[in-house]
Scaffold this motif. Sequence first.
Motif, PDB file in Angstrom:
ATOM      1  N   PRO A  25      43.356  10.974  29.313  1.00 36.30           N
ATOM      2  CA  PRO A  25      44.322   9.992  29.819  1.00 36.30           C
ATOM      3  C   PRO A  25      45.430   9.718  28.809  1.00 36.30           C
ATOM      4  CG  PRO A  25      42.344   8.883  29.061  1.00 36.30           C
ATOM      5  CD  PRO A  25      42.067  10.366  28.950  1.00 36.30           C
ATOM      6  N   GLY A  26      46.577   9.244  29.308  1.00 36.91           N
ATOM      7  CA  GLY A  26      47.713   8.940  28.465  1.00 36.91           C
ATOM      8  C   GLY A  26      47.622   7.551  27.856  1.00 36.91           C
ATOM      9  N   PRO A  27      48.569   7.201  26.997  1.00 36.00           N
ATOM     10  CA  PRO A  27      48.499   5.916  26.284  1.00 36.00           C
ATOM     11  C   PRO A  27      48.513   4.698  27.199  1.00 36.00           C
ATOM     12  CG  PRO A  27      50.625   7.025  25.916  1.00 36.00           C
ATOM     13  CD  PRO A  27      49.726   8.023  26.561  1.00 36.00           C
ATOM     14  N   ARG A  28      49.305   4.732  28.253  1.00 42.76           N
ATOM     15  CA  ARG A  28      49.334   3.576  29.162  1.00 42.76           C
ATOM     16  C   ARG A  28      48.020   3.438  29.913  1.00 42.76           C
ATOM     17  NH1 ARG A  28      50.370  -1.372  30.335  1.00 42.76           N
ATOM     18  NH2 ARG A  28      51.236  -1.791  32.391  1.00 42.76           N
ATOM     19  N   SER A  29      47.432   4.549  30.346  1.00 47.05           N
ATOM     20  CA  SER A  29      46.130   4.481  31.004  1.00 47.05           C
ATOM     21  C   SER A  29      45.065   3.966  30.042  1.00 47.05           C
ATOM     22  CB  SER A  29      45.721   5.855  31.545  1.00 47.05           C
ATOM     23  OG  SER A  29      46.366   6.123  32.779  1.00 47.05           O
ATOM     24  N   LEU A  30      45.128   4.383  28.791  1.00 48.49           N
ATOM     25  CA  LEU A  30      44.164   3.896  27.796  1.00 48.49           C
ATOM     26  C   LEU A  30      44.327   2.401  27.564  1.00 48.49           C
ATOM     27  CD1 LEU A  30      44.286   6.829  25.214  1.00 48.49           C
ATOM     28  CD2 LEU A  30      42.373   6.229  26.715  1.00 48.49           C
ATOM     29  N   GLU A  31      45.562   1.931  27.538  1.00 48.72           N
ATOM     30  CA  GLU A  31      45.815   0.496  27.377  1.00 48.72           C
ATOM     31  C   GLU A  31      45.223  -0.287  28.557  1.00 48.72           C
ATOM     32  OE1 GLU A  31      49.651  -2.488  27.730  1.00 48.72           O
ATOM     33  OE2 GLU A  31      49.971  -0.433  27.012  1.00 48.72           O
ATOM     34  N   LEU A  32      45.442   0.214  29.768  1.00 52.54           N
ATOM     35  CA  LEU A  32      44.902  -0.466  30.950  1.00 52.54           C
ATOM     36  C   LEU A  32      43.384  -0.391  30.984  1.00 52.54           C
ATOM     37  CD1 LEU A  32      47.536   0.635  33.600  1.00 52.54           C
ATOM     38  CD2 LEU A  32      47.107  -1.689  32.800  1.00 52.54           C
ATOM     39  N   ALA A  33      42.800   0.705  30.491  1.00 51.18           N
ATOM     40  CA  ALA A  33      41.350   0.820  30.438  1.00 51.18           C
ATOM     41  C   ALA A  33      40.756  -0.244  29.510  1.00 51.18           C
ATOM     42  CB  ALA A  33      40.952   2.218  29.976  1.00 51.18           C
ATOM     43  N   ALA A  34      41.439  -0.524  28.406  1.00 45.55           N
ATOM     44  CA  ALA A  34      40.965  -1.565  27.494  1.00 45.55           C
ATOM     45  C   ALA A  34      41.027  -2.940  28.158  1.00 45.55           C
ATOM     46  CB  ALA A  34      41.794  -1.550  26.211  1.00 45.55           C
ATOM     47  N   ARG A  35      42.111  -3.211  28.882  1.00 51.45           N
ATOM     48  CA  ARG A  35      42.199  -4.478  29.612  1.00 51.45           C
ATOM     49  C   ARG A  35      41.137  -4.560  30.690  1.00 51.45           C
ATOM     50  NH1 ARG A  35      48.225  -4.763  31.676  1.00 51.45           N
ATOM     51  NH2 ARG A  35      47.259  -6.396  32.969  1.00 51.45           N
ATOM     52  N   GLY A  43      29.465  -2.801  36.308  1.00 50.98           N
ATOM     53  CA  GLY A  43      28.979  -2.104  37.494  1.00 50.98           C
ATOM     54  C   GLY A  43      30.062  -1.449  38.316  1.00 50.98           C
ATOM     55  N   ILE A  44      31.331  -1.789  38.077  1.00 50.98           N
ATOM     56  CA  ILE A  44      32.440  -1.180  38.812  1.00 50.98           C
ATOM     57  C   ILE A  44      33.004  -0.054  37.958  1.00 50.98           C
ATOM     58  CG2 ILE A  44      34.717  -1.542  39.844  1.00 50.98           C
ATOM     59  CD1 ILE A  44      33.934  -4.457  40.293  1.00 50.98           C
ATOM     60  N   VAL A  45      32.851   1.181  38.431  1.00 54.23           N
ATOM     61  CA  VAL A  45      33.299   2.348  37.664  1.00 54.23           C
ATOM     62  C   VAL A  45      34.314   3.140  38.475  1.00 54.23           C
ATOM     63  CG1 VAL A  45      31.101   2.503  36.425  1.00 54.23           C
ATOM     64  CG2 VAL A  45      31.412   3.811  38.534  1.00 54.23           C
ATOM     65  N   SER A  46      35.035   4.028  37.798  1.00 54.22           N
ATOM     66  CA  SER A  46      36.010   4.903  38.438  1.00 54.22           C
ATOM     67  C   SER A  46      35.752   6.331  37.999  1.00 54.22           C
ATOM     68  CB  SER A  46      37.452   4.503  38.065  1.00 54.22           C
ATOM     69  OG  SER A  46      37.720   3.170  38.443  1.00 54.22           O
ATOM     70  N   GLY A  47      35.909   7.257  38.926  1.00 55.08           N
ATOM     71  CA  GLY A  47      35.638   8.652  38.626  1.00 55.08           C
ATOM     72  C   GLY A  47      36.731   9.326  37.818  1.00 55.08           C
ATOM     73  N   GLN A  48      37.952   8.784  37.888  1.00 55.35           N
ATOM     74  CA  GLN A  48      39.077   9.382  37.175  1.00 55.35           C
ATOM     75  C   GLN A  48      39.531   8.441  36.061  1.00 55.35           C
ATOM     76  OE1 GLN A  48      39.858  12.415  37.911  1.00 55.35           O
ATOM     77  NE2 GLN A  48      38.889  12.638  39.911  1.00 55.35           N
ATOM     78  N   PRO A  49      39.980   8.962  34.914  1.00 52.41           N
ATOM     79  CA  PRO A  49      40.350   8.111  33.776  1.00 52.41           C
ATOM     80  C   PRO A  49      41.796   7.647  33.782  1.00 52.41           C
ATOM     81  CG  PRO A  49      40.453  10.398  33.107  1.00 52.41           C
ATOM     82  CD  PRO A  49      40.032  10.398  34.559  1.00 52.41           C
ATOM     83  N   VAL A  50      42.573   8.000  34.822  1.00 54.22           N
ATOM     84  CA  VAL A  50      43.995   7.671  34.837  1.00 54.22           C
ATOM     85  C   VAL A  50      44.278   6.590  35.877  1.00 54.22           C
ATOM     86  CG1 VAL A  50      44.685   9.923  33.984  1.00 54.22           C
ATOM     87  CG2 VAL A  50      44.513   9.567  36.451  1.00 54.22           C
TER      88      VAL A  50
END
Length: 453
Positions: A25-35, A43-50
């Motif tokens: 994933p790119g930097p913005r996706s990583l930032e949103l993943a941290a938030r 328990g809520i997961v996503s199959g894609q990292p972006v």
Amino acid sequence: MSVVEAPAAGGPQLEQVRRLVTAIPGPRSLELAARRAQALPAGIVSGQPVFAAAAGGGVLVDVDGNSFIDFGSGIAVTSVGNSASRVVERAVEQLRQFTHTCFLVNPYEGYVEVCEALNRLTPGDHVKRTALFNSGAEAVENAVKYARAATGRPGVVVFDHAYHGRTLLTMAMTAKNNPYKKDFGPFTAEVHRAPMAYPFRAPGGRERAAEQAMAALRDLVDVQVGADQIACVVIEPIQGEGGFIVPPEGFLPAVAEFCRERGILFVADEVQTGFARTGDMFASEHEGLAPDLITTAKGLAGGLPLAAVTGRAEIMDAVHPGGIGGTYSGNPAACAAALGVIETIEAEGLVERARVIGDRFLARLTGIADGNPVIGDVRGRGAMIAVELVRPGTTEPDPAAVAQVIRYCQERGLLVLSAGTYGNVLRFLPPLVMPEHLLAEGLDILTEAFATL
């Protein structure tokens, strides 16, 4: 990657191109993943990292500007393309009029129009009625309510590898424990499970899959439970989360006839298979089935939450007034979107397009399988295709190989999904409006991915 083409069904006029501008994933996706990690439960997961920013035609663009070829369609939800023009226009027009009244308080024409359309489109020439709901699980649960009210019987029969939802009743109907049922019991009683006709894993081989499964169903219903205790048999014409399991020709008609002989209602769960996905408007049509009840959702409203139960009038009318409904069921904007979806399918010839997409996938994947012992089975119908991965020379599931293929594809700009009771199935659900050049490019990436195994 230089071809530019607008989505066939409109929507965001995104460049129809695969483009990678950052690591995945790119930097913005990583930032949103941290938030996300701070705001959402584990328990809520996503199959894609972006994280998505826009989508249309055959692509999904993430918040970093990467453009991915989409072989998932939000799990068969955006079959007519994301933000398809007819869907958006109808929904926006409705939102300007009113957003909600609750159909149980003040009815509106859009709800009636969707029900009329589903009564027309679903298999069978019998008189039908339709009721609208919010999700596939809710539709399945209400189908059981209709069946119990109409028959006066409590029992429900489902199959191995089935997925019917995450509500308390539909968890009991769903086969796989982890992640769907683990820690959430006890479950609803009077749900009975029969073996599925699963050609690749049939104990007696492909040729005997239907025969063995029917024998087990007869034993379960006639001997163990009692046919007079069974309200309905619920089955996916092609099993979805269980791994896109396509039963042998003749099995579904045999189950339907078995039900008719015993006064049991035959319920087709078409939540994932409906709305042109399998090369017919509904998968039941492939063998001329006319289910007593049919449940739909996912592709029905192009991404807005809407589901339905459509069935024989005498069954649907068996429930007492006020016994069925919900605050948001048949939301007016979702109804408008559904009418846009149906119009798009018919105007764009997407039933036939699904067949063409399926032919492309099957030809390429069968060729790959001939030289790759990790691919144990290639199966599917229309634009609902899967490959089951195994350890070479065995039928032992290989979920690690699935994870490897998905990771390879993600890193190269192709989004694919997994499935299967054993986590060893790759499933492909491209938007039916995907341009040919993206379809070919995605299949090339898949070919490369399988070569790494």
